[in-house]
Design a protein around this motif. Sequence first.
Motif, PDB file in Angstrom:
ATOM      1  N   THR A   1      -4.498  39.433  38.284  1.00  0.00           N
ATOM      2  CA  THR A   1      -5.929  39.669  38.062  1.00  0.00           C
ATOM      3  C   THR A   1      -6.652  39.892  39.387  1.00  0.00           C
ATOM      4  O   THR A   1      -7.471  40.815  39.528  1.00  0.00           O
TER       5      THR A   1
ATOM      6  N   TRP B   1      -7.819  39.298  30.122  1.00  0.00           N
ATOM      7  CA  TRP B   1      -7.849  40.515  30.926  1.00  0.00           C
ATOM      8  C   TRP B   1      -8.855  41.528  30.391  1.00  0.00           C
ATOM      9  O   TRP B   1      -9.557  42.178  31.147  1.00  0.00           O
ATOM     10  N   GLN B   2      -8.927  41.645  29.090  1.00  0.00           N
ATOM     11  CA  GLN B   2      -9.891  42.582  28.525  1.00  0.00           C
ATOM     12  C   GLN B   2     -11.315  42.180  28.874  1.00  0.00           C
ATOM     13  O   GLN B   2     -12.154  43.024  29.175  1.00  0.00           O
ATOM     14  N   GLY B   3     -11.578  40.866  28.842  1.00  0.00           N
ATOM     15  CA  GLY B   3     -12.916  40.409  29.180  1.00  0.00           C
ATOM     16  C   GLY B   3     -13.242  40.539  30.648  1.00  0.00           C
ATOM     17  O   GLY B   3     -14.391  40.821  31.018  1.00  0.00           O
TER      18      GLY B   3
ATOM     19  N   GLN C   1      -2.911  48.108  28.698  1.00  0.00           N
ATOM     20  CA  GLN C   1      -3.111  48.466  27.294  1.00  0.00           C
ATOM     21  C   GLN C   1      -2.280  47.596  26.345  1.00  0.00           C
ATOM     22  O   GLN C   1      -2.688  47.334  25.222  1.00  0.00           O
TER      23      GLN C   1
ATOM     24  N   ARG D   1      -2.183  45.908  20.775  1.00  0.00           N
ATOM     25  CA  ARG D   1      -2.208  45.294  22.103  1.00  0.00           C
ATOM     26  C   ARG D   1      -0.989  44.410  22.357  1.00  0.00           C
ATOM     27  O   ARG D   1      -0.708  44.059  23.503  1.00  0.00           O
TER      28      ARG D   1
ATOM     29  N   MET E   1      -3.997  38.386  27.390  1.00  0.00           N
ATOM     30  CA  MET E   1      -4.453  39.752  27.148  1.00  0.00           C
ATOM     31  C   MET E   1      -5.954  39.771  26.860  1.00  0.00           C
ATOM     32  O   MET E   1      -6.690  40.643  27.352  1.00  0.00           O
ATOM     33  N   ALA E   2      -6.427  38.783  26.082  1.00  0.00           N
ATOM     34  CA  ALA E   2      -7.857  38.716  25.780  1.00  0.00           C
ATOM     35  C   ALA E   2      -8.659  38.433  27.049  1.00  0.00           C
ATOM     36  O   ALA E   2      -9.751  39.005  27.251  1.00  0.00           O
TER      37      ALA E   2
ATOM     38  N   GLY F   1     -11.988  44.894  31.660  1.00  0.00           N
ATOM     39  CA  GLY F   1     -12.467  46.021  30.871  1.00  0.00           C
ATOM     40  C   GLY F   1     -11.421  47.131  30.780  1.00  0.00           C
ATOM     41  O   GLY F   1     -10.254  46.888  30.460  1.00  0.00           O
ATOM     42  N   PRO F   2     -11.797  48.382  31.101  1.00  0.00           N
ATOM     43  CA  PRO F   2     -10.854  49.503  30.979  1.00  0.00           C
ATOM     44  C   PRO F   2      -9.680  49.441  31.956  1.00  0.00           C
ATOM     45  O   PRO F   2      -8.692  50.142  31.778  1.00  0.00           O
TER      46      PRO F   2
ATOM     47  N   LEU G   1      -7.622  40.271  19.070  1.00  0.00           N
ATOM     48  CA  LEU G   1      -6.851  41.425  19.533  1.00  0.00           C
ATOM     49  C   LEU G   1      -6.372  42.259  18.354  1.00  0.00           C
ATOM     50  O   LEU G   1      -5.956  41.710  17.324  1.00  0.00           O
TER      51      LEU G   1
ATOM     52  N   ALA H   1      -7.827  46.856  32.332  1.00  0.00           N
ATOM     53  CA  ALA H   1      -6.837  45.915  31.790  1.00  0.00           C
ATOM     54  C   ALA H   1      -5.640  46.691  31.245  1.00  0.00           C
ATOM     55  O   ALA H   1      -5.764  47.841  30.805  1.00  0.00           O
TER      56      ALA H   1
END
Length: 631
Positions: free
Chosen positions: A626, A460-462, A470, A503, A457-458, A465-466, A499, A468
Motif C-alpha cells: 500500500t 485497497w479499494q477504499g 482488480q 474481485r 481487497m476492500a 481507488g482506481p 465486494l 487498487a
Amino acid sequence: MIHESPPPGTWDHRSAAAPPAPDATALVSATAELAAAAAAQIGPEELLARLVGVAAGHLAVDDVGVMVVDAGAVRFVHADVGVVDHVERLQQTLQEGPCRDATLFSVEVVVDDLADPVQTAWPEYVAQVLAAGFRSVVAVPLVSRGRVWGSLDLYRRAVGTWQQHELEWVRLLAHVAVSYLVMAADREEARRAQRELAHRSTHDALTGLPNRALLLDRLEHALQTARRHRRVVAVLFIDLDRFKAVNDTFGHAAGDTVLTTAAARMAATLREGDTLARLAGDEFVLVCEDLPQAAAGELREHVAAVATRLRRALAEPVRLVGADVVVAASIGVALSDEHPDADELLADADAAMYRAKQSGAAGRGDLAVAGPHDRAHRSVRQLERQLGRALPLGQLRVHYQPILEPGGAVYAVEALLRWQHPEHGLLPAAEFVDLAAGSGLVVGIGRWVLTEACAQMARWQGELGPRAPQVVYVNVSARELADPALTGTITTALRRYGLPPERLGLELLESSFLDADVLPSLHEQQRRGHPLSIDDFGTGYSSLSRLVELPVRMAKVDRGFVAGVDSDPRRRALVDAVVTVARSLDLRVVAEGVETPAQADRVTEAGCHYLQGFHCGRPQPAEDLTAAWAA
C-alpha cells in the motif's frame, strides 16, 4: 408478645431491675473488636463468629447465635456458649422461627415472653427454647446493599421487656458488623474468582483435567525428581479411535459426552501421584511417576498393565441418545531414561501413538513403545501439532505478490500464506501446506485466508481507488473445493466487505484436476463470477481434452519454464509452445518466476499477458505494498 420496636418497659416483669445500658466505652470497644477482625481479612463466617463473641461480651444476654441467608434459606453459623445450638439449628431445619421471620421480612423480631399464651407462632421452636431454659429472644436482621445477609439472635433466660436503648445498641452493632461482613464477602468472592481463574488457566474446561501447561509443569517436576532418585517416568499418549465419526454422526454434544465419560473412567484407574491431562480434542496424556529402574522388559510389562487398565475402563459402552458407543484408544509410550526433557518425551509418546494407530486394524490402534524410528518423525509431528495452534494463536499471515501488465501497471495480486513460527521465523506455505492437507487443517486455514484476502481487497479499494488491484487470487486445494461450506464462506466474506465476485479469484494447481470432485465445484464458482486460474500450467498433469472442460480464465506458465528463457533456446521454444496452447484455449497467460528484465522481455515477446516474480515485486505484507503504490 412480638413487636418490631418495643415500647420502654421492665426487663423482667417479676423484677423491678432493668439491665444496665451499655456505655459508650463498651460500644467503642465492641466496634474496635469487629474492626480488628475485619482487618485480619478473615472470611465471612469467621467474622460472624466474632460478632457473636462481641455481642455476648458487651450485652446483658445469656446466649447469642447468628444465622446467614443461603440460597433463600436460613443456615446456622455459630453460637456463643453452645446452649442455643440446637434451637438455632432447629430454625434451619424447620425454616421457621424469629430468625427466619427477621430475614424474610427484614424487620426486628422481639419476643418478651415465649411462654405467654398469646405467643402462638413457631410452636415446635418455642417448646425447644423453653425446654432449654430461655424465655425471651430478639432477632435483628443484618441488612446491607438492599438485601438481608443473616440475623443476630439474642437470648435471655428471664422474662422482660427489651429496652429501647439496648435495641439501639444492638442495631448499631449489627450495622457495623454487616458493613464488615460485606467487605469480607467481597474479599472472599474476589479470592474465589481468582482461584477459579487460576484453575481455568491450568485445567481443561470440558473435562476438568489438567491442560497442556499444567501437564508440562508436572512432567518437568517428575523428571527432575526421577533423575535425583534414579527412577523412571512413563508417558502414555492416548488417542480415542474414530472420535471424529462420533462428532459427525451424533453431533458435538454427544462427542463432549464421550470425552467427559472417557476422562472420568481413565482418571478412576490412576495411582496416587499420576497425572491424566487432556491436550486437545480426543488426545489425553497419562504421566506415571516414580517407576523403579528395571530391565526394559519389566518396564514394558508394567506399562502394558497400565494400558490394559485404561482399555478396560474405556470398554464399557457410552450411552448416547439413540445409540451406545464403544470407545477404544491407540496408546503410545515413551520412557524417561532416554529423553532429556519433557517436550521430547511427550513428542516421542505422540509419535509412538501415531504408529500404533497406523498399525491397528480399521483405524483402531494398539500399544506402541517409542524407539529410534519414532524419533525420526518427532519434528514433523511436533510441527503438525504447532500448526494446529497457529491460527488461534494469531501466527498465520497473508503476504501479497503483485501481478503486473507488461507496461508495469498492477493488474492483480496473489495472496500467499505465511506462518510466523515462534522458533523458525517466517515460513513460506511450501514448508507446511502438506502438513495442513494431511492433518485436515487446510480447510479451516483456507477459509481464514479467503476472508483475510477479501478484507484487504476492500481496504485497497477504499485507500487507492482506481489504483487498487482488480483481483486478488487465493490458492485453493482440491479438498477445499470439495468442501460443501466453501460457497457459504465466500458469500459471507464478499457480503461482509462489499465486494463483487469478480474481485476474488480462485487459483489451483493443474494437478488438482485429477480429482473428480473439482470440476463441478469449479463450474459453480465460475457461474458465480469468480475468475479462475490454473497454476503450474504445462507441467503435464492434464490432457488437452480435459483442459477444454475447465471453466478457467487464466493460466500461469510454470516458473521452471521461465527460468533460463532468456538464454536457452529450448526453454524459449517450450514457453512459446505452452503460451500457444493457453492462448488457443482463450486463456489469459501469466509468466511466473520472472526475476530479470531479460526474462520479462522474452515472455512478453512470447505473448504472456501478465508477469509475476521478484522482478515485478516480492511477496510482502499488504501495508508495504500500500505504501509503495500510494507513493
